[in-house]
Scaffold this active site. Structure first.
Site, mmCIF file in Angstrom:
data_model
loop_
_atom_site.group_PDB
_atom_site.id
_atom_site.type_symbol
_atom_site.label_atom_id
_atom_site.label_comp_id
_atom_site.label_asym_id
_atom_site.label_seq_id
_atom_site.Cartn_x
_atom_site.Cartn_y
_atom_site.Cartn_z
ATOM 1 C CE LYS A 257 -3.870 -2.257 2.393
ATOM 2 N NZ LYS A 257 -4.733 -2.454 3.608
ATOM 3 C CD GLN B 9 -3.466 -4.347 6.555
ATOM 4 O OE1 GLN B 9 -3.828 -3.159 6.011
ATOM 5 N NE2 GLN B 9 -4.214 -5.305 6.285
ATOM 6 C CG ASP C 237 -9.378 0.382 5.324
ATOM 7 O OD1 ASP C 237 -9.168 0.018 4.410
ATOM 8 O OD2 ASP C 237 -8.345 0.130 6.449
#
Ligand code: GUN
Length: 307
Positions: A53, A97, A120
């Site tokens: 990412k 994460q 997200d």
């Protein structure tokens, strides 16, 4: 003829489009978009995802940073870091994460990311906005799937979409996004009765279960579009032989690398039935990263008053 839905190629196009938009922003005197990934502990898969990412950010002209914290970090310390990132005006996107270590309260942690930086789309406000059809950031994996289907001109309106898997990260937001596209949506899960019969009703079948090669030809109506969200690494030969009996190509790949990557779909046996299908690798995986860049760009533009 089956169309192979090339997520790798579509993701490359999306990343190039982000780079062009970022270059234009900078040329107009704006800050480059900036993403900070928070990585707790050293789960190898999570480390790999976060590295890919932040690398993709840099390649597209965004600022991509990683905040690494030890696996035994206290909730209090993690919270302090997240509040500092939330208050930092130069950080546009924050990504925690998952999975987090068991001692940390995942939901509470995710609510610490301000919705305007929630690239997200996991904050309760982002989830609510998605279901209400209000503007907001939406989870990268299912949003990337929608982007893929649209770029291949796959008709969604009126189609019956069957999603296998009800996770907060994929299954549930996938349902909301497909509903927004006027699909008729069914969500199946581990308690669903006669799963193959349910799945055979699908014009569009989305597999997001996390169980290697679980979806076979008995789940797929001829001509259906099949999207495989699973990324499963198999590291023992016996499982490879059980899932893919007599499949020489699989076995040779496994012998060479010591592992084989498989989706939730038994690709070799399902592909001939499908009108279109995503492979694993080079299917949905690359779209998640590309869509995250799009989300970070969107967040940055909104925060800088450019959207
Ligand atoms: N873990 C598995 N998928 C994801 C994702 O899309 N975002 C984050 N933050 N963690 C994940």
């Amino acid at each position: 003829m089956t169309t192979i839905l090339d997520g790798h190629a579509i993701a490359a196009t999306m990343r190039a489009e982000v780079k062009e938009a970022v270059d234009a922003m900078i040329a107009n005197g704006a800050r480059p978009p900036s993403l900070t990934a928070v990585l707790v502990g050293d789960n190898p898969a999570s480390s790999t995802y976060v590295a890919s990412k932040t690398k993709a950010c840099k390649n597209a002209g965004l600022i991509g940073e990683t905040l690494r914290l030890p696996a035994d970090v206290s909730h209090e310390t993690l919270d302090r870091h997240l509040r500092a990132l939330a208050a930092n005006d130069e950080v546009d996107g924050i990504l925690v994460q998952l999975p987090l270590p068991d001692h940390l309260p995942t939901r509470t942690v995710l609510e610490t990311v301000p919705p305007e930086k929630d690239v997200d789309g996991f904050h309760a406000e982002s989830v609510g906005r998605l279901w209400l059809g209000e503007p907001g950031l939406t989870p990268a994996t299912p949003t990337g799937v929608i982007e893929l289907l649209k770029r291949y001109d796959i008709a969604l309106s009126g189609a019956h979409a069957v999603i296998v898997g009800r996770s907060d990260i994929v299954g549930k937001p996938m349902a909301a996004l497909l509903l927004r596209e006027n699909c008729t949506v069914t969500i199946c899960h581990s308690r669903t009765r006669d799963l193959p019969a349910m799945c055979r009703q699908a014009d569009l079948l989305v597999a997001a279960i996390g169980r290697p090669a679980m979806i076979g030809p008995e789940h797929v109506r001829e001509g259906a579009v099949v999207v495989d969200v699973g990324i499963n690494r198999i590291t023992d030969a016996a499982t490879v032989e059980k899932l893919y009996p007599g499949n020489e190509k699989r076995r040779r790949g496994f012998d060479k690398r010591g592992s084989t990557l498989t989706g939730d779909v038994d690709y070799e046996r399902v592909a001939p039935l499908a009108s279109a299908i995503t492979p694993v690798p080079r299917g949905v995986g690359p779209l998640t990263v590309a869509q995250l860049l799009v989300n970070t760009l969107t967040a940055s533009k909104r925060r800088q008053g450019l959207a």
